[in-house]
Every structure is written in structure tokens, then in C-alpha cells.
Design an enzyme around this catalytic site. Structure first.
Site, mmCIF file in Angstrom:
data_model
loop_
_atom_site.group_PDB
_atom_site.id
_atom_site.type_symbol
_atom_site.label_atom_id
_atom_site.label_comp_id
_atom_site.label_asym_id
_atom_site.label_seq_id
_atom_site.Cartn_x
_atom_site.Cartn_y
_atom_site.Cartn_z
ATOM 1 N N ALA A 12 0.851 -1.201 0.000
ATOM 2 C CA ALA A 12 0.000 0.000 0.000
ATOM 3 C C ALA A 12 0.882 1.245 0.000
ATOM 4 O O ALA A 12 2.099 1.155 -0.140
ATOM 5 C CB ALA A 12 -0.904 -0.010 1.224
ATOM 6 N N ASN A 13 0.275 2.410 0.142
ATOM 7 C CA ASN A 13 1.048 3.651 0.266
ATOM 8 C C ASN A 13 0.326 4.574 1.248
ATOM 9 O O ASN A 13 -0.713 4.231 1.800
ATOM 10 C CB ASN A 13 1.234 4.316 -1.102
ATOM 11 C CG ASN A 13 -0.098 4.625 -1.746
ATOM 12 O OD1 ASN A 13 -0.881 5.401 -1.224
ATOM 13 N ND2 ASN A 13 -0.380 3.981 -2.867
ATOM 14 N N ARG A 14 0.897 5.779 1.459
ATOM 15 C CA ARG A 14 0.412 6.648 2.537
ATOM 16 C C ARG A 14 -0.775 7.526 2.158
ATOM 17 O O ARG A 14 -1.172 8.395 2.919
ATOM 18 C CB ARG A 14 1.541 7.583 2.995
ATOM 19 C CG ARG A 14 2.687 6.868 3.640
ATOM 20 C CD ARG A 14 3.698 7.863 4.183
ATOM 21 N NE ARG A 14 4.947 7.200 4.497
ATOM 22 C CZ ARG A 14 5.127 6.423 5.554
ATOM 23 N NH1 ARG A 14 4.152 6.229 6.409
ATOM 24 N NH2 ARG A 14 6.295 5.848 5.754
ATOM 25 N N ALA A 16 -3.803 7.228 -5.547
ATOM 26 C CA ALA A 16 -2.399 6.809 -5.585
ATOM 27 C C ALA A 16 -2.406 5.302 -5.828
ATOM 28 O O ALA A 16 -2.328 4.505 -4.897
ATOM 29 C CB ALA A 16 -1.714 7.158 -4.275
#
Ligand code: C5P
Length: 423
Positions: free
Chosen positions: A229-231, A295
Site C-alpha cells: 500500500a502507500n500513505r 495513488a
């Protein structure tokens, strides 16, 4: 916060002919209000100033009046002023009431509905949109009383710009409490005015238009319990979906996993992975507008394990074979049912604008909103996962840099830009 002074940062037509009632309350940041008056006027707005007694301890009505080219109002019980204009007319004969700087005291009075001078009386009597640019010592800003007042005022529909992080002029203390820079306040005024245009809502400039927005991260499973995943928080994408809906668009928001509530008036499709996101976006076509903010993870795991991968002693970590995810923006930008306006985002850590421009061509977008997500971007709290953003909007033959703004403000300005392009 570095704010470049280029005049291409804001859209002058929004302010042209607008009447701003500027209340200056008593804080050292009042000196910035002089520049603020100049900035508003050079964009075509008229500024009618009101000063509290405190403000007059920092800057003079003479300087304010000269820059505003208008009378400065200071007294509630001035017979001459009441006969001439009167506090009710001051409160109503404007398009927006701006309080800059807004002290802890004036916020407290507003939250309580107190009216013991001209400024607080106008603030209770007005039916116009109100925007506050708070400025105070960082300890005062984080005090529970000020927190409560801010919440109360936000609940009453009052908008805020800033305060930002910085060093206090008088004490040298660092923290949140520094008044937003004049250009940021100008952008917030524009955003507030475009959001409160009487044409918003079902009869808004985007009524009858369909929009698809993607937001948040994607989660790409490794096994049943782990994922890549990402932030991304989804704040920017959700705010854009809400802003387009406020202008009357019928919005489908395709959201990755976020902790945010679904925005009002928006149809939300919840997905986990990039492939699910692509399928949901394509299912929502045709549309007039696509704003791809998510994102999306660039890669997913080629073979997702059906059971939790076990840690085997002495065997080291398992290899992860990755495969490329579909590029949703590129797919939409080159689709047979391509929406009339396709907007993408570009989160970059270096060469933000040059990379954004390359992306514009490669992905078939009309606009790329490029933002610097590096740790050194200077944006308070960081862009990824934070509440603020500083973007450059790159078009095929245009480029506009906006000052650092709350993500809600970026959303309102972008929605206004989209509406003007579709007109
Ligand atoms: O190539 P990059 O990820 O930097 O491009 C960012 C833009 O492309 C964003 O608008 C993002 O939502 C979109 N994107 C997408 N699908 C991907 C990767 C990015 O829609 N797989």
C-alpha cells in the site's frame, strides 16, 4: 512558507468586481493585511476595511484607508458612520467578510455571539460567507478553548485559511499560529467565492454533467493478511468529489481503502485493488469529467498466496514476484468513451513540473495537477496523508502554480477550473 509572487497563481476573474469587507483585528500580523489589501485590489476586488481598537495599536487607519482607497470603519456608536452606512449595511453590502488577522479574542467572541464593538457586531449581523485567517501565539492556538471555538465556528459554516507553521514575529516561538500569507488568503477568498456562487447546487455550473473521481490508495494483497500500500489518505480525492458535487455534477467516487466518511451527495464505489478500481471506473463511463487522484499501486503481486506465508527458520524471506498494474488514467485518457475533460495527478519528489508535463502527454490528460510529495516540499505535515497541498496545474499550453492551501481549497479551485473549461 515560500510563496512566489507570480500573478499567474490565482484566477483574477473570480475577484473582479467583488466587494470584500476586511476586518482587521489586533495582532502583529496586521502588518500583512496591508499587502493583502493590495493583492485583493490588484485582482479587481474592492476592499472596505473595518479595524478593531487592537488593530489600531499595530497599524494606522491612515495606511489601511490609503491602500484600500476607502473609509476605514472603527466605531460602533459613531453617529456619522451609522447615518452614513451603518453596521447592518456594512455586514450585508459585501460578497464576503474576511477577518485577517483573526485573533483568539475575535474567534471567542464570534463563537459566543458577543457584540461589543463594530467588528463583532458585523460578524453576528452578516449573512455573507465569512473567512477567517487566524493569527496568534502557538500556545493560544492549541489551547482547548480556542480548539472548541474553532470547532464551533466551523460548525456554523465559517471557513478558515491557516494558520501555518512558523516563527512568531513577537516571541520567536515556533509552532502553528502564523497567519497565512497574503497570496494564500487571496486564493482562499477566491475558493470561498466560487464555492458560494448562487449558481451552485442543482442549478450549478456542472449540473447535468457526470464526473468520475478516483481517490485513496490501493491495497495489493500478498497473502490473506498482508498487502502492498502507500500513505495516501484520500483527502484530496474525496474533497474534489465533494466540490464537483457542490457545483451540481453527478459524481461517482471510486475510492480505495480510506478511513474517511463518504462525501455527501456523491455515489461511492469502494474497492481494494487497482484492477477493481479500473473495472469500477470503466463501468462508470460515459462521463464528462474524469479526475484520477488515487495513488494507485504501480505493481501487484503476481501470485497471491492463498494462505498466510509462513516464516520458515533459516530459509530467509520469500521472493515476491511483482507484475504491473493497469494504468487507469492512461486507459481513460485513450478510451473510445474518453470524457471531455481528463485530469490526472502527479506526485513527484523531483523535477515536479517537467515530470508532470511528460505525464500529461503520455497519459492523454488535459490537465496534470503536479505536487511535490518530497519530505523537503515545505508543505506543513507533508502532502501524502496530510491536510495541505501545494500544486502546479499543468495544461497543454498553460501552467499555474497555486500557493500552499488546505486540500479542500485546492479541490474548490480545481472544481471551479473544471467548470470554466467545460463552459
Ligand atoms: O504514473 P503516476 O503514478 O505518477 O501517475 C499519476 C496519475 O496517474 C494519477 O492521476 C493517478 O491517479 C493515475 N494512475 C492511475 N493508474 C495507475 C497509476 C497512476 O490512474 N496505475
Amino acid at each position: 512558507m515560500p510563496v512566489s509572487q507570480s500573478s499567474s497563481e490565482t484566477s483574477p476573474e473570480i475577484l473582479s468586481g467583488k466587494r470584500i469587507l476586511l476586518i482587521i483585528s489586533g495582532g502583529i500580523a496586521a502588518y500583512k493585511s496591508l499587502d493583502l489589501i493590495r493583492r485583493l485590489r490588484e485582482r479587481g476586488a474592492s476592499v472596505r476595511p473595518v479595524m478593531t481598537a487592537g488593530a489600531q495599536a499595530f497599524i494606522t487607519p491612515l495606511a489601511v484607508g490609503a491602500l484600500a482607497a476607502d473609509k476605514v470603519f472603527t466605531e460602533l456608536f459613531s453617529r456619522e458612520d451609522e447615518q452614513d452606512v451603518g453596521h447592518i449595511r456594512l455586514a450585508r453590502e459585501c460578497d464576503l467578510v474576511l477577518v485577517a488577522p483573526a485573533t483568539a479574542n475575535i474567534m471567542a467572541k464570534m463563537a459566543q455571539g458577543l457584540t461589543d464593538d463594530l467588528a463583532s457586531t458585523i460578524l453576528l449581523a452578516t449573512d455573507r460567507p465569512v473567512l477567517l485567517a487566524p493569527a496568534m501565539n502557538p500556545k493560544m492556538w492549541v489551547h482547548p478553548a480556542t480548539r472548541r471555538n474553532r470547532e464551533t465556528l466551523a460548525g456554523d459554516g465559517i471557513a478558515f485559511v491557516g494558520p501555518g507553521l512558523g516563527e512568531m514575529a513577537e516571541s520567536g516561538e515556533r509552532g502553528e499560529g502564523r497567519m497565512a500569507e497574503p497570496l494564500e488568503i487571496v486564493a482562499a477568498v477566491e475558493a470561498r467565492l466560487s464555492a458560494t456562487r448562487p449558481t451552485s447546487g442543482p442549478n450549478g455550473p456542472l449540473s447535468g454533467r457526470r464526473a468520475i473521481v478516483t481517490s485513496g490508495p490501493t491495497h495489493e494483497p500478498i497473502d490473506p493478511v498482508r498487502y502492498i500500500a502507500n500513505r495516501s489518505s484520500g483527502r484530496q480525492g474525496h474533497a474534489i468529489a465533494a466540490a464537483l458535487a457542490r457545483l451540481g455534477a453527478e459524481v461517482t467516487l471510486v475510492s480505495g481503502p480510506v478511513t474517511l466518511a463518504d462525501p455527501k451527495g456523491v455515489a461511492v464505489v469502494h474497492v481494494q485493488t487497482a484492477v477493481e478500481m479500473r473495472d469500477a471506473v470503466l463501468a462508470a463511463l460515459p462521463a464528462d469529467i474524469a479526475v484520477m487522484v488515487a495513488a494507485v499501486a504501480d505493481w501487484r503481486v503476481a501470485d497471491i498466496a492463498g494462505a498466510k506465508i509462513k516464516k520458515a527458520p533459516g530459509e530467509g524471506p520469500p521472493p515476491l514476484q511483482l507484475t504491473e498494474n493497469p494504468d487507469i488514467l492512461k486507459t481513460v485518457g485513450h478510451h473510445a468513451q474518453r470524457p471531455r475533460l481528463v485530469v490526472g495527478f502527479a506526485a513527484e519528489t523531483d523535477d515536479t513540473v517537467a515530470n508532470g508535463r511528460l505525464k500529461l502527454a503520455r497519459k492523454g490528460a488535459d490537465f496534470i495537477v503536479a505536487n511535490d510529495v518530497s519530505a523537503g516540499s515545505g508543505v506543513a505535515g507533508g502532502v501524502m496523508g496530510g491536510t495541505r497541498n501545494r500544486v502546479t496545474v499543468i495544461g497543454r499550453d498553460s501552467e499555474e502554480s497555486w500557493p500552499e492551501l488546505d486540500k479542500d481549497m485546492v479541490a474548490e479551485k480545481l472544481a471551479a477550473l473544471i467548470a470554466s473549461r467545460l463552459d
